[in-house]
Design an enzyme around this catalytic site. Sequence first.
Site, short mmCIF file in Angstrom:
data_model
loop_
_atom_site.label_atom_id
_atom_site.label_comp_id
_atom_site.label_asym_id
_atom_site.label_seq_id
_atom_site.Cartn_x
_atom_site.Cartn_y
_atom_site.Cartn_z
N HIS A 126 4.79 13.39 20.17
CA HIS A 126 3.94 12.80 21.20
C HIS A 126 2.77 13.74 21.45
CE1 HIS A 126 3.04 10.16 24.65
NE2 HIS A 126 2.53 11.28 25.17
N CYS A 127 1.56 13.21 21.34
CA CYS A 127 0.35 14.03 21.44
C CYS A 127 -0.33 13.76 22.78
CB CYS A 127 -0.59 13.71 20.29
SG CYS A 127 -2.13 14.66 20.31
N ILE A 128 -0.49 14.81 23.60
CA ILE A 128 -1.14 14.63 24.90
C ILE A 128 -2.63 14.37 24.75
CG2 ILE A 128 0.57 16.10 26.05
CD1 ILE A 128 -1.63 18.30 26.13
N ASN A 131 -2.73 10.76 24.35
CA ASN A 131 -1.84 10.08 25.28
C ASN A 131 -1.07 8.97 24.56
OD1 ASN A 131 -0.63 9.54 27.76
ND2 ASN A 131 -2.13 7.96 28.29
N ASN A 132 -0.53 9.32 23.42
CA ASN A 132 0.17 8.34 22.59
C ASN A 132 1.11 9.08 21.64
OD1 ASN A 132 0.92 5.89 21.54
ND2 ASN A 132 -1.01 5.49 20.49
#
Length: 293
Positions: A126-128, A131-132
């Site tokens: 999950h990549c901040i 946001n996905n």
Amino acid sequence: MASRPGYVTLPIISVLAAIGYVYYTTVFLAIPAWLGLATAAGVANAAAYTALALACVATYALAITRDPGRVPPAFVPDVEDAETPIHEIKRKGGDLRYCQKCSHYKPPRAHHCRVCKRCILRMDHHCIWINNCVGHENYKIFLIFVLYVATASLYSMVLLIGGAVHIAPKDEQSGSDSPRSSIIICSVIVCPIAFSTAILLGWHAYLILHNKTTIEYHEGVRAMWLAEKAGNLYHHPYDLGFYHNIVSVLGPNILCWLCPVSKNIGNGIRFHTSYDISLSTSSFKKEEHMSMS
């Protein structure tokens, strides 16, 4: 509190602001100071950098909005399916992987994301910054975005350094240094971006060559340790060889490898494994032996 996927967050705003600031400083300050926007070289570099910046923004938008891959609600693994030679099971108990939070079985390579609050097909992480989740459906887009950012950052560093060097004598003569200070500040921002994205790109290139996700890499380290402890050898089941591993992510057409809109292979439910190759090879040898006899 975590933000819901698909919403604009502070990290996303920060990335877009950084892209805009670096673009403005590079095109309207560094290039004029070094090459001049009225020269052929200046126009060519400004056009090339603008195209690269637009590619970064486009792929970034796609990485944010593209769904990483949902598990079909009716998915149930078929243990008797001959086309699926292996099934992933739980470490404890040996049962088929079942998500208690989503109330359905997990396909191979799928994992539950605590931020997205659902299972993601072939989940990498999950990549901040987008946001996905990065999963089966948007992994290629994410990879191309990182490639474009790394390339644009290195390109910008060259132009910024050239602009700072060539504007220094002019500042000494005029007694002002406003453009040069902006170029130096921008260089300080771009340098860590170029370094970090280059490392990230190299890391994912390694993962692609071995057909692994970030989660599978860490799980593989543990599996390898347990196998060595038991006197066995561990082999990643989805490693098909360098070329087939690349094709499984970037697609069969080499001309579309850097095209973010082209699809990768598969539906995220089934994946080819090294056992498929072993079975097909052994059956071919058996048929060849029977024909010769």
